[in-house]
Scaffold this motif. Sequence first.
Motif, mmCIF file in Angstrom:
data_model
loop_
_atom_site.group_PDB
_atom_site.id
_atom_site.type_symbol
_atom_site.label_atom_id
_atom_site.label_comp_id
_atom_site.label_asym_id
_atom_site.label_seq_id
_atom_site.Cartn_x
_atom_site.Cartn_y
_atom_site.Cartn_z
ATOM 1 N N SER A 22 -8.135 14.595 -32.825
ATOM 2 C CA SER A 22 -9.117 15.582 -32.376
ATOM 3 C C SER A 22 -9.587 16.493 -33.502
ATOM 4 O O SER A 22 -10.516 17.278 -33.308
ATOM 5 C CB SER A 22 -8.532 16.431 -31.251
ATOM 6 N N VAL A 67 -12.165 5.516 -30.964
ATOM 7 C CA VAL A 67 -13.596 5.752 -30.813
ATOM 8 C C VAL A 67 -14.253 4.399 -30.563
ATOM 9 O O VAL A 67 -13.816 3.379 -31.099
ATOM 10 C CB VAL A 67 -14.195 6.452 -32.053
ATOM 11 N N SER A 78 -18.509 6.876 -28.078
ATOM 12 C CA SER A 78 -17.629 7.681 -27.237
ATOM 13 C C SER A 78 -16.246 7.717 -27.884
ATOM 14 O O SER A 78 -15.962 6.935 -28.794
ATOM 15 C CB SER A 78 -17.547 7.121 -25.821
ATOM 16 N N ARG A 79 -15.408 8.623 -27.390
ATOM 17 C CA ARG A 79 -14.064 8.716 -27.933
ATOM 18 C C ARG A 79 -13.079 8.990 -26.818
ATOM 19 O O ARG A 79 -13.411 9.652 -25.820
ATOM 20 C CB ARG A 79 -13.979 9.771 -29.027
ATOM 21 N N ASP A 80 -11.861 8.495 -26.999
ATOM 22 C CA ASP A 80 -10.782 8.681 -26.039
ATOM 23 C C ASP A 80 -9.615 9.297 -26.787
ATOM 24 O O ASP A 80 -8.923 8.608 -27.552
ATOM 25 C CB ASP A 80 -10.408 7.329 -25.418
ATOM 26 N N THR A 135 -23.327 14.117 -29.834
ATOM 27 C CA THR A 135 -23.488 12.777 -30.387
ATOM 28 C C THR A 135 -24.836 12.683 -31.107
ATOM 29 O O THR A 135 -25.796 13.382 -30.739
ATOM 30 C CB THR A 135 -23.428 11.692 -29.305
ATOM 31 N N ILE A 166 -20.001 11.215 -33.422
ATOM 32 C CA ILE A 166 -19.558 12.028 -32.302
ATOM 33 C C ILE A 166 -18.710 13.159 -32.855
ATOM 34 O O ILE A 166 -17.927 12.979 -33.790
ATOM 35 C CB ILE A 166 -18.792 11.171 -31.270
ATOM 36 N N SER A 167 -18.864 14.346 -32.272
ATOM 37 C CA SER A 167 -18.155 15.522 -32.763
ATOM 38 C C SER A 167 -16.673 15.463 -32.410
ATOM 39 O O SER A 167 -16.229 14.617 -31.649
ATOM 40 C CB SER A 167 -18.780 16.789 -32.187
ATOM 41 N N ARG A 168 -15.932 16.428 -32.970
ATOM 42 C CA ARG A 168 -14.485 16.441 -32.775
ATOM 43 C C ARG A 168 -14.083 16.406 -31.307
ATOM 44 O O ARG A 168 -13.186 15.672 -30.917
ATOM 45 C CB ARG A 168 -13.897 17.700 -33.408
ATOM 46 N N ASN A 169 -14.754 17.201 -30.507
ATOM 47 C CA ASN A 169 -14.363 17.276 -29.091
ATOM 48 C C ASN A 169 -15.247 16.418 -28.192
ATOM 49 O O ASN A 169 -15.120 16.456 -26.983
ATOM 50 C CB ASN A 169 -14.359 18.720 -28.608
ATOM 51 N N GLY A 170 -16.165 15.677 -28.796
ATOM 52 C CA GLY A 170 -16.996 14.756 -28.037
ATOM 53 C C GLY A 170 -18.196 15.372 -27.359
ATOM 54 O O GLY A 170 -18.893 14.685 -26.599
ATOM 55 N N ASP A 171 -18.481 16.642 -27.632
ATOM 56 C CA ASP A 171 -19.583 17.294 -26.921
ATOM 57 C C ASP A 171 -20.938 17.045 -27.573
ATOM 58 O O ASP A 171 -21.970 17.368 -26.979
ATOM 59 C CB ASP A 171 -19.326 18.805 -26.800
#
Length: 123
Positions: A30, A79, A71-73, A58, A51-56
């Motif tokens: 993260s 990712v 996307s990231r999990d 793109t 994609i940003s660190r927290n996924g908010d």
Amino acid sequence: QVQLVESGGGLVQAGGSLRLSCAASGRIFSSYAMGWFRQAPGKEREFVAAISRNGDSTYYADSVKGRFTISRDGAKNTVYLQMDSLKPEDTAVYYCAASRRRIATRDYEYDYWGQGTQVTVSS
């Protein structure tokens, strides 16, 4: 140190789909923005998606906007790059990368790189 391993590449017909995965190990996942780049034979490496660190947030290259989704999990430290409506011009080696920045779209902003996975789209 961050280790990145891509998978999911292969041969697909035009109009088809592939999902690339990039598994990260090492430092806290993260803490890093993640990106995908690609390099076709005889061409320079180019930005595909980030994609940003927290996924908010793109970002996408214009050439893939509307067809690719990043996307990231966090639970899996992975990712993804979902690629739909593939075209022959998408043929390239695809690289996953990690950046200490919140978000990054230029290759020099990335600190760690995977080995790449080949994507070939036949017409």
